[in-house]
Scaffold this active site. Structure first.
Site, PDB file in Angstrom:
ATOM      1  N   VAL A  14     -18.960  -9.580  -3.794  1.00 38.15           N
ATOM      2  CA  VAL A  14     -19.194 -10.280  -5.417  1.00 38.15           C
ATOM      3  C   VAL A  14     -18.524 -12.142  -4.749  1.00 38.15           C
ATOM      4  O   VAL A  14     -17.298 -11.619  -4.935  1.00 38.15           O
ATOM      5  CB  VAL A  14     -19.307  -9.804  -6.127  1.00 38.15           C
ATOM      6  CG1 VAL A  14     -19.368 -10.842  -7.338  1.00 38.15           C
ATOM      7  CG2 VAL A  14     -20.473  -8.962  -6.370  1.00 38.15           C
ATOM      8  N   LYS A  70     -25.434  -9.872  -6.360  1.00 41.41           N
ATOM      9  CA  LYS A  70     -24.467  -9.953  -7.468  1.00 41.41           C
ATOM     10  C   LYS A  70     -24.382  -9.660  -8.523  1.00 41.41           C
ATOM     11  O   LYS A  70     -23.510  -9.430  -9.226  1.00 41.41           O
ATOM     12  CB  LYS A  70     -23.586 -11.209  -6.732  1.00 41.41           C
ATOM     13  CG  LYS A  70     -23.538 -11.480  -5.457  1.00 41.41           C
ATOM     14  CD  LYS A  70     -23.333 -12.436  -4.599  1.00 41.41           C
ATOM     15  CE  LYS A  70     -23.288 -12.733  -3.049  1.00 41.41           C
ATOM     16  NZ  LYS A  70     -23.495 -14.377  -2.524  1.00 41.41           N
ATOM     17  N   LYS A  86     -23.309  -6.697  -0.326  1.00 39.63           N
ATOM     18  CA  LYS A  86     -24.201  -6.526  -2.186  1.00 39.63           C
ATOM     19  C   LYS A  86     -25.509  -6.154  -2.548  1.00 39.63           C
ATOM     20  O   LYS A  86     -25.539  -5.374  -3.981  1.00 39.63           O
ATOM     21  CB  LYS A  86     -23.916  -8.117  -2.096  1.00 39.63           C
ATOM     22  CG  LYS A  86     -25.005  -9.083  -1.506  1.00 39.63           C
ATOM     23  CD  LYS A  86     -24.384  -9.813  -1.215  1.00 39.63           C
ATOM     24  CE  LYS A  86     -25.023 -10.136   0.205  1.00 39.63           C
ATOM     25  NZ  LYS A  86     -24.298 -11.631   0.969  1.00 39.63           N
ATOM     26  N   ILE A 139     -13.381 -13.871  -4.048  1.00 42.07           N
ATOM     27  CA  ILE A 139     -12.621 -14.877  -5.949  1.00 42.07           C
ATOM     28  C   ILE A 139     -12.066 -12.466  -6.202  1.00 42.07           C
ATOM     29  O   ILE A 139     -12.746 -12.105  -6.134  1.00 42.07           O
ATOM     30  CB  ILE A 139     -13.223 -15.170  -6.230  1.00 42.07           C
ATOM     31  CG1 ILE A 139     -14.056 -16.298  -5.600  1.00 42.07           C
ATOM     32  CG2 ILE A 139     -13.236 -15.234  -8.075  1.00 42.07           C
ATOM     33  CD1 ILE A 139     -14.879 -17.234  -6.428  1.00 42.07           C
ATOM     34  N   GLY A 178     -17.151 -15.608   4.500  1.00 38.40           N
ATOM     35  CA  GLY A 178     -16.426 -16.695   5.378  1.00 38.40           C
ATOM     36  C   GLY A 178     -15.314 -15.527   5.556  1.00 38.40           C
ATOM     37  O   GLY A 178     -15.605 -14.540   5.021  1.00 38.40           O
ATOM     38  N   ALA A 235       0.986  -0.686   0.461  1.00 31.22           N
ATOM     39  CA  ALA A 235       0.141  -0.139  -0.506  1.00 31.22           C
ATOM     40  C   ALA A 235       0.777   1.184  -0.237  1.00 31.22           C
ATOM     41  O   ALA A 235       0.032   1.925  -0.128  1.00 31.22           O
ATOM     42  CB  ALA A 235      -0.941   0.007   1.398  1.00 31.22           C
TER      43      ALA A 235
HETATM   44  N1  HSE Z   1     -25.044 -16.604   1.580  1.00 37.52           N
HETATM   45  C1  HSE Z   1     -24.348 -15.804   0.945  1.00 37.52           C
HETATM   46  C2  HSE Z   1     -23.997 -17.283   0.630  1.00 37.52           C
HETATM   47  C3  HSE Z   1     -22.761 -15.349   1.323  1.00 37.52           C
HETATM   48  O1  HSE Z   1     -24.489 -18.022   0.367  1.00 37.52           O
HETATM   49  O2  HSE Z   1     -23.356 -17.520  -0.746  1.00 37.52           O
HETATM   50  C4  HSE Z   1     -22.481 -14.625   0.286  1.00 37.52           C
HETATM   51  O3  HSE Z   1     -22.812 -13.628   0.083  1.00 37.52           O
END
Ligand code: HSE
Length: 438
Positions: free
Chosen positions: A134, A207, A107, A138, A304, A35
């Site tokens: 999103v 998303k 999102k 990733i 996560g 950074a």
């Molecule tokens: N509930 C969402 C999923 C978590 O199952 O992908 C992440 O947006």
């Protein structure tokens, strides 16, 4: 390297908030080297600020009132991790009006209110990062927005709801039905607080709204997305699809066609030979087809604590690098310059042309199949495969699976109305769209 740290105010101390604090602390040295300056959380706010937490909050000022946090003079960037649109939208807009940059994992907020938020950011010359919104860890926003900017993007196909993917993957194992698998997903903490957001497709549609805006230079328009969830998918369909060489995935598709843009989220049969068909469990994957790059595939954890924190921190590094730069020369949040978006029409589902999987329940007697295929033929619908499994001797009603070649959806629907009217055909008739992804 500047010695002054980029100072963060954190809204929300839940799973992702804790992950962000942990990643910023554990990787402080490499993050600062990338950074050009350290990144430090200086203040945080949460609904219950006094609740004991499993992560280290030392050195972080805990603030009761989130409005106070977004106005603190010692905060450069507000990281919004509270989710939902109320009060997140008001807090984000207040932060931007206060001249703070914003990084969010939200999102729903970007899909529903992103146009207003980006307009405010442009006016206040602030930055808004939303990589974490999103597909968690990733880096697909950056890939679509920056790494593929030389391409005309033709289509995007994504498995972008981990809960749906977990359920559909488990349903391909012997003896596993929808309801118990959903209960397991909830117990494991994958599902949204309201699991209907996952299984009815809303989360994936949020998303897709964001990905499509970036890919095609169109305004964010959640209300234009066709959304179908996975409640009506049964184990029988998952098994029949497998026998025919397909997997059923909850797919988000955005595609540019002659008449505009297709924007749709629904269960889809994908050939097992496609990599995307083999993305299992809670994992996410997005395929982007560019005219120059061809198909590219992005795979990883879609949710996560630390995967999502990874995306949040990457946005913070971007803010640190661009901090103080002329706002005209920054990467536009939706890839296209704000005054160069095009409001292309969204293609209606009736006009969509795609292949279908059909499951019919018919009387076990001579001539039934001939009647069904006559209706399909009269509608100009060409059959690709038919499967009738041996059934118990004497079974009065038997299932028949039919795959048809691509056909306009209105023609398919009309044929199904006529097939349903045949006295030898019983409810339910199952219709699932198919994609070859080529
Ligand atoms: N509930 C969402 C999923 C978590 O199952 O992908 C992440 O947006």
């Amino acid at each position: 390297m500047s010695s002054s740290a980029l100072k963060i105010g954190l809204l929300g101390l839940g799973t992702v908030g804790g992950g962000t604090i942990a990643v910023l602390s554990r990787n402080a040295d490499v993050i600062a080297r990338r950074a050009g300056r350290p990144i430090e959380v200086v203040a945080a706010s949460a609904r219950d600020i006094t609740k004991p937490r499993a992560f280290d909050l030392s050195g972080i000022a805990l603030v009761e009132d989130p409005i106070e946090l977004v106005g603190r003079p010692d905060v450069d960037v507000v990281v919004e991790l509270i989710g939902g649109t109320t009060p997140a939208k008001d807090l984000v807009l207040a932060a931007l009006e206060n001249g703070k940059h914003v990084v969010t994992a939200n999102k729903a907020l970007i899909a529903l209110h992103g146009n207003e938020i980006f307009e405010a950011a442009q006016r206040t010359q602030t930055m808004v990062g939303f990589e974490a919104a999103v597909a968690g860890g990733i880096p697909v926003i950056k890939a679509a927005r920056e790494a593929l900017s030389g391409n005309r993007i033709e289509w995007i196909a994504g498995i972008i709801n981990g809960t749906c993917n977990f359920i559909l993957s488990a349903m391909s194992e012997p003896g596993r039905e929808f309801e118990p698998v959903l209960a397991e997903a909830q117990a494991l903490g994958y599902a949204e607080a309201d699991p209907s957001f996952d299984i009815d497709g809303i989360d994936a549609a949020h998303k897709l709204t964001i990905l499509a805006a970036i890919a095609f230079g169109i305004p964010l328009q959640f209300e234009s997305v066709f959304v179908e969830g996975i409640r009506h998918i049964s184990r029988a369909d998952v098994e029949y699809a497998a026998r025919l060489g397909y997997r059923i995935k909850h797919l988000a598709m955005a595609r540019q066609v002659a008449d505009g843009i297709e924007l749709r989220v629904h269960p889809t049969l994908i050939p097992t030979s496609q990599l995307l068909a083999n993305v299992d469990g809670v994992m996410n994957a997005i395929m982007i087809n560019g005219d120059a790059a061809g198909p590219t595939l992005y795979y990883g954890a879609g949710a996560g604590a630390e995967p999502t924190a990874s995306a949040v921190v990457a946005d913070l590094v971007d803010v640190a690098r661009a901090f103080g730069s002329d706002s005209e020369n920054r990467v536009p949040p939706l890839a296209f310059q704000a005054d160069r978006l095009t409001d292309l029409p969204i293609v209606s589902m009736e006009a969509l042309e795609t292949a279908y999987y059909l499951r019919l329940h018919v009387l076990n007697q001579a001539g039934v199949l001939a009647d069904v295929t006559r209706v399909l033929g009269a509608g100009g619908i060409s059959i690709e495969a038919i499967l009738q499994q041996e059934s118990d001797p004497g079974a009065a009603i038997v299932p028949i699976i039919i795959l048809v070649h691509p056909v306009p959806e209105h023609a398919m629907n009309q044929a199904l109305v006529e097939i349903a009217a045949l006295s030898q055909v019983h409810e339910p008739i199952v219709k699932i769209r198919m994609e070859s992804l080529t």
